[in-house]
Motif scaffolding. Structure first.
Motif, PDB file in Angstrom:
ATOM      1  N   TYR A 135      13.959  -2.130   4.712  1.00  0.00           N
ATOM      2  CA  TYR A 135      13.046  -2.516   5.790  1.00  0.00           C
ATOM      3  C   TYR A 135      13.254  -3.998   6.077  1.00  0.00           C
ATOM      4  O   TYR A 135      12.879  -4.853   5.272  1.00  0.00           O
ATOM      5  N   VAL A 136      13.860  -4.299   7.211  1.00  0.00           N
ATOM      6  CA  VAL A 136      14.035  -5.682   7.646  1.00  0.00           C
ATOM      7  C   VAL A 136      12.927  -6.000   8.652  1.00  0.00           C
ATOM      8  O   VAL A 136      12.645  -5.202   9.552  1.00  0.00           O
ATOM      9  N   ASN A 137      12.292  -7.146   8.477  1.00  0.00           N
ATOM     10  CA  ASN A 137      11.174  -7.558   9.335  1.00  0.00           C
ATOM     11  C   ASN A 137      10.084  -6.484   9.414  1.00  0.00           C
ATOM     12  O   ASN A 137       9.638  -6.101  10.507  1.00  0.00           O
ATOM     13  N   PRO A 138       9.615  -5.972   8.276  1.00  0.00           N
ATOM     14  CA  PRO A 138       8.609  -4.903   8.319  1.00  0.00           C
ATOM     15  C   PRO A 138       7.259  -5.401   8.827  1.00  0.00           C
ATOM     16  O   PRO A 138       6.847  -6.522   8.536  1.00  0.00           O
ATOM     17  N   GLU A 139       6.598  -4.536   9.591  1.00  0.00           N
ATOM     18  CA  GLU A 139       5.243  -4.800  10.076  1.00  0.00           C
ATOM     19  C   GLU A 139       4.392  -3.572   9.796  1.00  0.00           C
ATOM     20  O   GLU A 139       4.831  -2.446  10.044  1.00  0.00           O
ATOM     21  N   ILE A 140       3.192  -3.780   9.310  1.00  0.00           N
ATOM     22  CA  ILE A 140       2.257  -2.681   9.109  1.00  0.00           C
ATOM     23  C   ILE A 140       1.440  -2.529  10.383  1.00  0.00           C
ATOM     24  O   ILE A 140       0.672  -3.415  10.754  1.00  0.00           O
ATOM     25  N   LEU A 141       1.633  -1.409  11.062  1.00  0.00           N
ATOM     26  CA  LEU A 141       0.970  -1.177  12.346  1.00  0.00           C
ATOM     27  C   LEU A 141      -0.430  -0.613  12.174  1.00  0.00           C
ATOM     28  O   LEU A 141      -1.330  -0.926  12.951  1.00  0.00           O
ATOM     29  N   SER A 142      -0.612   0.243  11.178  1.00  0.00           N
ATOM     30  CA  SER A 142      -1.926   0.830  10.926  1.00  0.00           C
ATOM     31  C   SER A 142      -1.998   1.267   9.474  1.00  0.00           C
ATOM     32  O   SER A 142      -0.970   1.487   8.824  1.00  0.00           O
ATOM     33  N   SER A 143      -3.218   1.373   8.954  1.00  0.00           N
ATOM     34  CA  SER A 143      -3.420   1.793   7.570  1.00  0.00           C
ATOM     35  C   SER A 143      -4.678   2.639   7.482  1.00  0.00           C
ATOM     36  O   SER A 143      -5.588   2.517   8.303  1.00  0.00           O
ATOM     37  N   ASP A 144      -4.717   3.512   6.459  1.00  0.00           N
ATOM     38  CA  ASP A 144      -5.842   4.432   6.329  1.00  0.00           C
ATOM     39  C   ASP A 144      -5.927   4.917   4.886  1.00  0.00           C
ATOM     40  O   ASP A 144      -4.975   4.793   4.117  1.00  0.00           O
ATOM     41  N   VAL A 145      -7.071   5.487   4.531  1.00  0.00           N
ATOM     42  CA  VAL A 145      -7.345   6.117   3.234  1.00  0.00           C
ATOM     43  C   VAL A 145      -7.142   5.115   2.093  1.00  0.00           C
ATOM     44  O   VAL A 145      -6.094   5.061   1.448  1.00  0.00           O
ATOM     45  N   MET A 146      -8.172   4.319   1.847  1.00  0.00           N
ATOM     46  CA  MET A 146      -8.105   3.312   0.799  1.00  0.00           C
ATOM     47  C   MET A 146      -8.285   3.949  -0.576  1.00  0.00           C
ATOM     48  O   MET A 146      -8.995   4.943  -0.733  1.00  0.00           O
ATOM     49  N   GLY A 147      -7.626   3.371  -1.561  1.00  0.00           N
ATOM     50  CA  GLY A 147      -7.739   3.874  -2.921  1.00  0.00           C
ATOM     51  C   GLY A 147      -7.472   2.774  -3.930  1.00  0.00           C
ATOM     52  O   GLY A 147      -6.874   1.743  -3.606  1.00  0.00           O
ATOM     53  N   LEU A 148      -7.913   2.989  -5.165  1.00  0.00           N
ATOM     54  CA  LEU A 148      -7.684   2.041  -6.253  1.00  0.00           C
ATOM     55  C   LEU A 148      -6.405   2.437  -6.978  1.00  0.00           C
ATOM     56  O   LEU A 148      -6.275   3.571  -7.447  1.00  0.00           O
ATOM     57  N   VAL A 149      -5.442   1.522  -7.032  1.00  0.00           N
ATOM     58  CA  VAL A 149      -4.145   1.827  -7.638  1.00  0.00           C
ATOM     59  C   VAL A 149      -3.787   0.763  -8.670  1.00  0.00           C
ATOM     60  O   VAL A 149      -4.216  -0.383  -8.576  1.00  0.00           O
ATOM     61  N   GLU A 150      -3.004   1.162  -9.652  1.00  0.00           N
ATOM     62  CA  GLU A 150      -2.541   0.238 -10.688  1.00  0.00           C
ATOM     63  C   GLU A 150      -1.212  -0.369 -10.259  1.00  0.00           C
ATOM     64  O   GLU A 150      -0.295   0.347  -9.876  1.00  0.00           O
ATOM     65  N   GLU A 151      -1.125  -1.690 -10.315  1.00  0.00           N
ATOM     66  CA  GLU A 151       0.096  -2.372  -9.912  1.00  0.00           C
ATOM     67  C   GLU A 151       0.542  -3.363 -10.974  1.00  0.00           C
ATOM     68  O   GLU A 151      -0.255  -3.858 -11.774  1.00  0.00           O
ATOM     69  N   SER A 152       1.833  -3.640 -10.954  1.00  0.00           N
ATOM     70  CA  SER A 152       2.408  -4.739 -11.710  1.00  0.00           C
ATOM     71  C   SER A 152       3.479  -5.355 -10.825  1.00  0.00           C
ATOM     72  O   SER A 152       3.660  -4.931  -9.683  1.00  0.00           O
ATOM     73  N   CYS A 153       4.189  -6.352 -11.341  1.00  0.00           N
ATOM     74  CA  CYS A 153       5.125  -7.077 -10.483  1.00  0.00           C
ATOM     75  C   CYS A 153       6.280  -7.614 -11.309  1.00  0.00           C
ATOM     76  O   CYS A 153       6.076  -8.144 -12.407  1.00  0.00           O
ATOM     77  N   LEU A 154       7.487  -7.494 -10.769  1.00  0.00           N
ATOM     78  CA  LEU A 154       8.666  -8.015 -11.456  1.00  0.00           C
ATOM     79  C   LEU A 154       8.614  -9.531 -11.608  1.00  0.00           C
ATOM     80  O   LEU A 154       9.262 -10.089 -12.488  1.00  0.00           O
ATOM     81  N   SER A 155       7.842 -10.194 -10.752  1.00  0.00           N
ATOM     82  CA  SER A 155       7.715 -11.647 -10.831  1.00  0.00           C
ATOM     83  C   SER A 155       6.561 -12.090 -11.728  1.00  0.00           C
ATOM     84  O   SER A 155       6.389 -13.288 -11.959  1.00  0.00           O
ATOM     85  N   ILE A 156       5.766 -11.129 -12.216  1.00  0.00           N
ATOM     86  CA  ILE A 156       4.648 -11.455 -13.113  1.00  0.00           C
ATOM     87  C   ILE A 156       4.689 -10.464 -14.272  1.00  0.00           C
ATOM     88  O   ILE A 156       3.810  -9.609 -14.416  1.00  0.00           O
ATOM     89  N   PRO A 157       5.703 -10.517 -15.106  1.00  0.00           N
ATOM     90  CA  PRO A 157       5.865  -9.515 -16.162  1.00  0.00           C
ATOM     91  C   PRO A 157       4.696  -9.522 -17.144  1.00  0.00           C
ATOM     92  O   PRO A 157       4.132 -10.568 -17.462  1.00  0.00           O
ATOM     93  N   GLY A 158       4.336  -8.324 -17.577  1.00  0.00           N
ATOM     94  CA  GLY A 158       3.285  -8.186 -18.571  1.00  0.00           C
ATOM     95  C   GLY A 158       1.882  -8.128 -18.018  1.00  0.00           C
ATOM     96  O   GLY A 158       0.934  -7.930 -18.779  1.00  0.00           O
ATOM     97  N   VAL A 159       1.723  -8.284 -16.710  1.00  0.00           N
ATOM     98  CA  VAL A 159       0.396  -8.257 -16.094  1.00  0.00           C
ATOM     99  C   VAL A 159       0.251  -6.982 -15.271  1.00  0.00           C
ATOM    100  O   VAL A 159       1.088  -6.684 -14.421  1.00  0.00           O
ATOM    101  N   VAL A 160      -0.802  -6.228 -15.539  1.00  0.00           N
ATOM    102  CA  VAL A 160      -1.102  -4.999 -14.810  1.00  0.00           C
ATOM    103  C   VAL A 160      -2.543  -5.085 -14.340  1.00  0.00           C
ATOM    104  O   VAL A 160      -3.414  -5.586 -15.061  1.00  0.00           O
ATOM    105  N   GLY A 161      -2.798  -4.615 -13.119  1.00  0.00           N
ATOM    106  CA  GLY A 161      -4.162  -4.659 -12.612  1.00  0.00           C
ATOM    107  C   GLY A 161      -4.408  -3.603 -11.561  1.00  0.00           C
ATOM    108  O   GLY A 161      -3.470  -3.115 -10.923  1.00  0.00           O
TER     109      GLY A 161
END
Length: 200
Positions: A73-99
């Motif tokens: 995805y080059v120059n991605p834009e989010i046009l619309s969003s729906d159905v919110m939910g609680l999800v678990e995420e982590s990040c390659l730039s913040i190793p060891g942290v999950v939230g």
């Protein structure tokens, strides 16, 4: 080609806003291949260009678990969003942290492929979550910004004691490879949902 070093929090470059891609040339194609190579050298499912110090709006993803469904995805834009939910995420730039963070689980996105052709696509489930995570990176935001204040302060305090770490070069457990097929949105394959490792 070798994997690129991934910037680590609290590197200040992670807070910079990326610029749209305006040149579609061989250099861009090489960088896209390098981003996929870097992603495949990790356990992540998504990676953005600013995470390797390239301040252009480029996102690569692969949720297949087998490096078989590269998505660009080059120059991605989010046009619309729906159905919110609680999800678990982590990040390659913040190793060891999950939230746990609140994300939309359905999106309509617009982007450009590697040839400069625009397209729109519906994303659901972990694909939608990963896209939001990576677009945040393009805007200089991190998933920890969405955590409760006490948790954010603890993470920032811990990072402050460590100082600005050197970028980490991924060390794959198996040989990585650049995608051998065009990204999913270019060849019409449907995106698959379901539980996956955390985004980049």
């Amino acid at each position: 080609m070798p994997a690129l070093p991934i910037l680590q929090y609290p590197d200040p470059r992670l807070r910079l806003v990326s610029a749209p891609v305006d040149r579609f040339d061989q250099e861009l194609l090489r960088r896209i291949d390098e981003l996929f190579e870097t992603l495949y050298a990790t356990t992540g499912i998504g990676l953005s260009a600013p995470q390797v110090g390239d301040l252009r709006r480029i996102v690569v993803m692969d949720l297949s678990g087998s490096h078989s469904k590269p998505e660009l995805y080059v120059n991605p834009e989010i046009l619309s969003s729906d159905v919110m939910g609680l999800v678990e995420e982590s990040c390659l730039s913040i190793p060891g942290v999950v939230g746990n963070v609140v994300r939309a689980t359905k999106l309509r996105v617009r982007a450009v492929d590697r040839a400069g052709h625009p397209f729109e696509r519906d994303l659901e489930g972990m694909h939608a979550v990963c896209m939001q995570h990576e677009v945040d990176h393009l805007d200089g935001k991190l998933f920890i910004d969405k955590l409760p204040m006490i948790r954010r302060l603890a993470i920032r305090t811990s990072a402050a004691f460590k100082g600005t770490p050197e970028p980490v070069r991924p060390s794959p457990t198996a040989p990585s490879r650049a995608p051998s097929r065009r990204p999913a949105q270019e060849d019409g394959r449907e995106l698959d949902g379901g539980a996956q490792p955390a985004p980049g």
